[in-house]
Design an enzyme around this catalytic site. Structure first.
Site, PDB file in Angstrom:
ATOM      1  N   ARG A   8       5.983  21.118 -32.787  1.00 16.81           N
ATOM      2  CA  ARG A   8       5.134  21.794 -33.764  1.00 16.81           C
ATOM      3  C   ARG A   8       3.682  21.709 -33.280  1.00 16.81           C
ATOM      4  NH1 ARG A   8       2.949  20.347 -39.871  1.00 16.81           N
ATOM      5  NH2 ARG A   8       1.954  22.371 -40.160  1.00 16.81           N
ATOM      6  N   HIS A   9       2.923  22.764 -33.488  1.00 15.00           N
ATOM      7  CA  HIS A   9       1.524  22.804 -33.061  1.00 15.00           C
ATOM      8  C   HIS A   9       0.713  21.668 -33.693  1.00 15.00           C
ATOM      9  CE1 HIS A   9       0.086  24.235 -36.976  1.00 15.00           C
ATOM     10  NE2 HIS A   9       1.166  25.002 -37.009  1.00 15.00           N
ATOM     11  N   GLY A  10      -0.463  21.413 -33.124  1.00 13.96           N
ATOM     12  CA  GLY A  10      -1.374  20.417 -33.678  1.00 13.96           C
ATOM     13  C   GLY A  10      -2.037  20.907 -34.957  1.00 13.96           C
ATOM     14  N   GLY A  14      -6.666  25.131 -41.490  1.00 15.20           N
ATOM     15  CA  GLY A  14      -5.838  25.651 -42.565  1.00 15.20           C
ATOM     16  C   GLY A  14      -4.858  24.621 -43.090  1.00 15.20           C
ATOM     17  N   ASN A  15      -4.324  23.777 -42.193  1.00 19.24           N
ATOM     18  CA  ASN A  15      -3.449  22.683 -42.633  1.00 19.24           C
ATOM     19  C   ASN A  15      -4.216  21.747 -43.560  1.00 19.24           C
ATOM     20  OD1 ASN A  15      -1.935  22.389 -39.344  1.00 19.24           O
ATOM     21  ND2 ASN A  15      -1.225  23.575 -41.093  1.00 19.24           N
ATOM     22  N   GLU A  86       5.668  31.336 -36.953  1.00 14.86           N
ATOM     23  CA  GLU A  86       5.920  30.771 -38.267  1.00 14.86           C
ATOM     24  C   GLU A  86       6.460  31.872 -39.176  1.00 14.86           C
ATOM     25  OE1 GLU A  86       6.950  28.586 -40.096  1.00 14.86           O
ATOM     26  OE2 GLU A  86       5.286  27.157 -40.205  1.00 14.86           O
ATOM     27  N   LYS A  98      -1.953  25.835 -53.727  1.00 14.33           N
ATOM     28  CA  LYS A  98      -1.862  25.545 -55.161  1.00 14.33           C
ATOM     29  C   LYS A  98      -1.779  26.827 -55.996  1.00 14.33           C
ATOM     30  CE  LYS A  98      -6.893  24.908 -55.703  1.00 14.33           C
ATOM     31  NZ  LYS A  98      -7.132  26.106 -56.499  1.00 14.33           N
TER      32      LYS A  98
END
Length: 228
Positions: A8-10, A14-15, A86, A98
């Site tokens: 999985r990418h670093g 946005g994460n 993705e 949210k």
């Protein structure tokens, strides 16, 4: 037999901000670049070598592959494959988690539905797909089928070149959905960890998952490079 190492990418901004990134392009943040470089260091220390490196065509995955190779002190071409992207979240792309959670699932954070065991991960893309009036958001089956086709094309190319080890850099949810569909046991999770590695063996037309979400290589590299 071909060994696939799925990464999985670093981490991205946005994460951290809890945005739904999907197929929206974003770059690694400073910590994400450090994670990917450290993963390369850890892979090098383990003695692993790769005959081929393939990345999702999204920027965060390509940057991760580049940093891994820097950490490994290897110069290899990086192939790109859009099938490793993705999940496409359609009209929900780029929005805050949210807000989408409340709108579609009626809860503040739909990840908690999965982590609590109330809803399986496979149900999440299907709900987003059903809620997207533009019909752009992918269903779980669409994600898994697209990802599976990409990996089968990768192993076919590796077999033709008599290669045995392939590094594949992709994304947290699409990869996990595919792994679950192939017998992986990682309950109540919504994604893989940033810069983690999962190993899959391919032989006689079948995929077999050996291990999942391994952060040992990344953490070893972080300790080696930044512990002092």
């Amino acid at each position: 037999m071909i060994n696939l190492y799925l990464v999985r990418h670093g981490e991205t901004a946005g994460n951290v901000r809890q945005l739904i990134q999907g197929v929206t392009n974003s770059r690694l943040d400073a910590h994400g670049r450090k994670q990917a470089f450290a993963l390369g260091l850890g892979l090098k220390a383990s003695g692993l070598k790769f005959d081929r490196v393939v990345s999702s065509d999204l920027i965060r995955a390509q940057e991760t592959a580049q940093q891994i190779l820097l950490g490994m002190d290897e110069k290899q071409p990086i192939e790109t494959n859009s099938g490793l992207r993705e999940e496409n979240d359609g009209i929900f792309e780029g929005r805050e988690l949210k807000d989408v959670s409340q709108e579609v699932f009626g809860v503040p954070d739909y990840h908690q539905l999965v982590t609590s065991g109330k809803v399986p991960l496979e149900a999440i893309p299907d709900r987003l797909h059903a809620a997207d009036v533009t019909d752009q958001a992918e269903s779980t089956q669409q994600i898994v089928s697209r990802y599976d086709l990409a990996l089968r094309r990768i192993v076919a190319a590796a077999e033709a070149a008599h290669e045995t080890s392939v590094l594949v850099v992709s994304h947290g949810t699409a990869s996990l959905l595919w792994l679950l569909a192939h017998g992986a046991d990682l309950p109540n999770r919504t994604e893989l960890t940033n810069a983690s590695v999962s190993k899959v063996r391919y032989q006689n037309g079948r995929f077999k998952v050996d291990w999942l979400d391994n952060t040992t290589f990344r953490d070893q590299g972080l300790q080696e490079a930044w512990s002092q």
